[in-house]
Design a protein around this motif. Sequence first.
Motif, PDB file in Angstrom:
ATOM      1  N   LEU A  67      10.940  73.067 -55.615  1.00 37.69           N
ATOM      2  CA  LEU A  67      10.050  72.504 -54.600  1.00 37.69           C
ATOM      3  C   LEU A  67      10.076  70.983 -54.674  1.00 37.69           C
ATOM      4  CD1 LEU A  67       7.133  74.971 -55.229  1.00 37.69           C
ATOM      5  CD2 LEU A  67       8.518  74.834 -53.161  1.00 37.69           C
ATOM      6  N   GLU A  68      10.192  70.372 -53.501  1.00 40.48           N
ATOM      7  CA  GLU A  68      10.351  68.927 -53.506  1.00 40.48           C
ATOM      8  C   GLU A  68       9.106  68.222 -54.037  1.00 40.48           C
ATOM      9  OE1 GLU A  68      10.965  66.980 -49.819  1.00 40.48           O
ATOM     10  OE2 GLU A  68      11.652  65.158 -50.815  1.00 40.48           O
ATOM     11  N   PHE A  69       7.917  68.744 -53.654  1.00 39.31           N
ATOM     12  CA  PHE A  69       6.713  68.031 -54.089  1.00 39.31           C
ATOM     13  C   PHE A  69       6.526  68.105 -55.597  1.00 39.31           C
ATOM     14  CE2 PHE A  69       4.954  72.280 -53.489  1.00 39.31           C
ATOM     15  CZ  PHE A  69       3.986  72.383 -54.455  1.00 39.31           C
ATOM     16  N   MET A  70       7.024  69.204 -56.218  1.00 33.48           N
ATOM     17  CA  MET A  70       6.948  69.282 -57.678  1.00 33.48           C
ATOM     18  C   MET A  70       7.942  68.314 -58.319  1.00 33.48           C
ATOM     19  SD  MET A  70       4.519  71.236 -58.578  1.00 33.48           S
ATOM     20  CE  MET A  70       4.724  71.430 -60.333  1.00 33.48           C
ATOM     21  N   ARG A  71       9.163  68.244 -57.743  1.00 29.41           N
ATOM     22  CA  ARG A  71      10.141  67.284 -58.282  1.00 29.41           C
ATOM     23  C   ARG A  71       9.590  65.871 -58.208  1.00 29.41           C
ATOM     24  NH1 ARG A  71      14.168  70.097 -55.420  1.00 29.41           N
ATOM     25  NH2 ARG A  71      14.268  68.437 -53.864  1.00 29.41           N
ATOM     26  N   ASN A  72       9.026  65.527 -57.038  1.00 28.16           N
ATOM     27  CA  ASN A  72       8.436  64.196 -56.876  1.00 28.16           C
ATOM     28  C   ASN A  72       7.356  63.950 -57.912  1.00 28.16           C
ATOM     29  OD1 ASN A  72      10.009  63.510 -54.754  1.00 28.16           O
ATOM     30  ND2 ASN A  72       8.513  64.050 -53.179  1.00 28.16           N
ATOM     31  N   ALA A  73       6.503  64.967 -58.120  1.00 23.74           N
ATOM     32  CA  ALA A  73       5.389  64.805 -59.054  1.00 23.74           C
ATOM     33  C   ALA A  73       5.911  64.586 -60.474  1.00 23.74           C
ATOM     34  CB  ALA A  73       4.479  66.026 -59.001  1.00 23.74           C
ATOM     35  N   PHE A  74       6.942  65.379 -60.874  1.00 25.27           N
ATOM     36  CA  PHE A  74       7.478  65.222 -62.228  1.00 25.27           C
ATOM     37  C   PHE A  74       8.124  63.851 -62.407  1.00 25.27           C
ATOM     38  CE2 PHE A  74       7.078  69.816 -62.782  1.00 25.27           C
ATOM     39  CZ  PHE A  74       6.690  69.872 -64.108  1.00 25.27           C
ATOM     40  N   LEU A  75       8.898  63.444 -61.409  1.00 26.46           N
ATOM     41  CA  LEU A  75       9.604  62.164 -61.510  1.00 26.46           C
ATOM     42  C   LEU A  75       8.614  60.997 -61.542  1.00 26.46           C
ATOM     43  CD1 LEU A  75      12.227  60.479 -61.345  1.00 26.46           C
ATOM     44  CD2 LEU A  75      11.962  60.529 -58.855  1.00 26.46           C
ATOM     45  N   THR A  76       7.777  60.912 -60.490  1.00 26.16           N
ATOM     46  CA  THR A  76       6.858  59.779 -60.396  1.00 26.16           C
ATOM     47  C   THR A  76       5.841  59.819 -61.521  1.00 26.16           C
ATOM     48  OG1 THR A  76       7.081  60.119 -58.031  1.00 26.16           O
ATOM     49  CG2 THR A  76       5.470  58.496 -58.745  1.00 26.16           C
ATOM     50  N   GLY A  77       5.278  61.015 -61.757  1.00 28.68           N
ATOM     51  CA  GLY A  77       4.292  61.152 -62.830  1.00 28.68           C
ATOM     52  C   GLY A  77       4.889  60.750 -64.165  1.00 28.68           C
ATOM     53  N   GLY A  78       6.141  61.111 -64.401  1.00 32.36           N
ATOM     54  CA  GLY A  78       6.789  60.769 -65.664  1.00 32.36           C
ATOM     55  C   GLY A  78       6.939  59.264 -65.837  1.00 32.36           C
ATOM     56  N   CYS A  79       7.420  58.601 -64.776  1.00 34.40           N
ATOM     57  CA  CYS A  79       7.602  57.141 -64.857  1.00 34.40           C
ATOM     58  C   CYS A  79       6.263  56.439 -65.084  1.00 34.40           C
ATOM     59  CB  CYS A  79       8.246  56.611 -63.580  1.00 34.40           C
ATOM     60  SG  CYS A  79       9.923  57.193 -63.333  1.00 34.40           S
ATOM     61  N   ILE A  80       5.243  56.898 -64.333  1.00 36.44           N
ATOM     62  CA  ILE A  80       3.914  56.295 -64.475  1.00 36.44           C
ATOM     63  C   ILE A  80       3.369  56.534 -65.881  1.00 36.44           C
ATOM     64  CG2 ILE A  80       1.529  56.441 -63.682  1.00 36.44           C
ATOM     65  CD1 ILE A  80       2.628  57.011 -60.875  1.00 36.44           C
ATOM     66  N   ALA A  81       3.605  57.747 -66.407  1.00 28.39           N
ATOM     67  CA  ALA A  81       3.099  58.074 -67.733  1.00 28.39           C
ATOM     68  C   ALA A  81       3.726  57.187 -68.799  1.00 28.39           C
ATOM     69  CB  ALA A  81       3.352  59.550 -68.043  1.00 28.39           C
ATOM     70  N   LEU A  82       5.049  56.946 -68.675  1.00 24.68           N
ATOM     71  CA  LEU A  82       5.717  56.073 -69.649  1.00 24.68           C
ATOM     72  C   LEU A  82       5.055  54.699 -69.669  1.00 24.68           C
ATOM     73  CD1 LEU A  82       9.569  56.632 -69.381  1.00 24.68           C
ATOM     74  CD2 LEU A  82       8.042  57.138 -71.294  1.00 24.68           C
ATOM     75  N   ALA A  83       4.877  54.131 -68.455  1.00 21.78           N
ATOM     76  CA  ALA A  83       4.263  52.809 -68.366  1.00 21.78           C
ATOM     77  C   ALA A  83       2.850  52.834 -68.928  1.00 21.78           C
ATOM     78  CB  ALA A  83       4.258  52.343 -66.912  1.00 21.78           C
ATOM     79  N   ALA A  84       2.074  53.872 -68.540  1.00 22.49           N
ATOM     80  CA  ALA A  84       0.673  53.939 -68.968  1.00 22.49           C
ATOM     81  C   ALA A  84       0.576  54.104 -70.482  1.00 22.49           C
ATOM     82  CB  ALA A  84      -0.033  55.082 -68.256  1.00 22.49           C
TER      83      ALA A  84
END
Lengths: 288, 273
Positions: free
Chosen positions: B4-21
């Motif tokens: 599912l595209e929205f899950m891929r987006n969530a994993f990708l964006t959420g992952g990048c944001i989590a690293l920074a946070a």
Amino acid sequence: MPDQGPSWDVVADVQLLLQFHFMQNALLAGTLVALLAGVAGYFVVLRGQSFAAHMLSQVGFPGAAAGVLIHASPVLGLIVFCAGAALGIGALGREVDAGHRRESAAIGSILAFSLGLGFLFVRLYGGSAQGIYAFLFGSILGITDSDVELTLAVALTTMASLAAVGRPLVFASVDPDVAQARGVPVRLLSLAFLLVLALSVAITVQIVGTLLIFALLVAPAASALQLTARVGRGIALSVALALAFTWLGLSLAYFTNLPVGFLITSLAFAFYVAVRIVKARSAMVAWS
Amino acid sequence: MLALEFMRNAFLTGGCIALAAGLVGYFVVLRNQVFTADALGHVAFTGGLGGVLAGLNILAGVFGSCVAVALAIGALGGRARGRDVAIGTVFAWVLGLGVLFLSLYTTARSATSGTLGVSVLFGSILGLQPAQVVVGSVTGLATAAVVLAIARPLLFLSIDPEVAVARGVPERALTLVFFVLVAVTVAEAVQAVGALLIFALLVTPAAVAQNLSTRPWAGMALSAVIALAVVWLGLVIAFYVALPASFLVTGVAFAMYIASEVAQRLSRREGRA
């Protein structure tokens, strides 16, 4: 909302304000809240516990949502959660203070979780966006007759207990060490005040919401403490300001349809800024 | 799940944001700036809604307001401390202003747009727009890279400011850069978990890491890994259980925090015995 706008005829305006039952309830509960918040807020600022008030109110958010979820009243949920949190803080036996690194990290973690939990509860009972906003930012709608009764009961008990311990509490707040030496039960008083604070927060949230608690519980007292150092006058002033902000805020919200939380915070903030400016200028005049 | 595209987006964006946070959060806790982050979360809410109301992009509003306020706090040289009555009153009013924007926005549009405020407050990681995916991922990675680049002097300055200044570490410049990093991270985290729940990414993972390790580099790495785990675990659970993702993220973060506290108490007791 009203068919007619406000006029310069105060009597007619008050009649307009009171024509609906929800507005009578809001004004009644608001008056009780302002009375209690003015008094309790004075001690909050005097004791430097504004951060505890902030924390207790955020813990109240899941309480309010849980109250709705189990078909009880949100006020009841607020009271249970806030009082529970106050007892928890008391049991830890430490001051809640944002100054210390480990504690602020712990508090931050608890706050995020408790707000998340509140969001979960709202979602579980299928609450609307408006429902969430009412908890977070206050509302003039939806205060029921039984909420007013509960508010009255809470306000009366807490005011009575504050009146009973007022004198030693001032002593213990201003100079805890000397008070302790004179045999004042400082620790017991501090726990009792934490409970009073929790109850005050719980009923104040009804009017201004979880996130804007400072507007009624801290800002009026902070302004009062800037204006007078005398305890009796300070408390009276703090109550008068809280009442004025609440009544004006509720009336403006009724006539303009703007959110009550915004109006009350703006009034409180504007007054506080004005007081600070006047104080700073008079200090400069005294210098020169 | 990843089909599912929205899950891929969530994993990708959420992952990048989590690293920074995770990385920035480590310094937020180390430098005792938790309540600066709290204040910036309030600003993000008001700024985001103000941006939408002014006809700008919500991202522009969130990032712009956070960076502006962070620079102001940095310039004043002050710390936004939670116990401070004046600062508390100011930020309560900022939130009040956000409520005004919210009500202006919802009365201007149809009633269905009333959920915008909820998604700013509590996040909408499963409903990210394409623009948010790109901006969130790129700024997330960029923030993480900048933190790593300045990590050594920033650690020195955070742990022993006086010696660091004596050794020629540029205190003012570094502090200002750090404030901007916190602002950008808060703005990113608002997309993932919402303005009210940013602590779950910005503070809790760092607090867990500091419970588990006292060594700075290991702690930083742990903090980033834990933030990543919190977001991804939250997303996986949200996929299978019908609970809001942002609650699950805060729940996972809090559970880890409790576990790390217990582990630390136990090991301390063993050490004493």
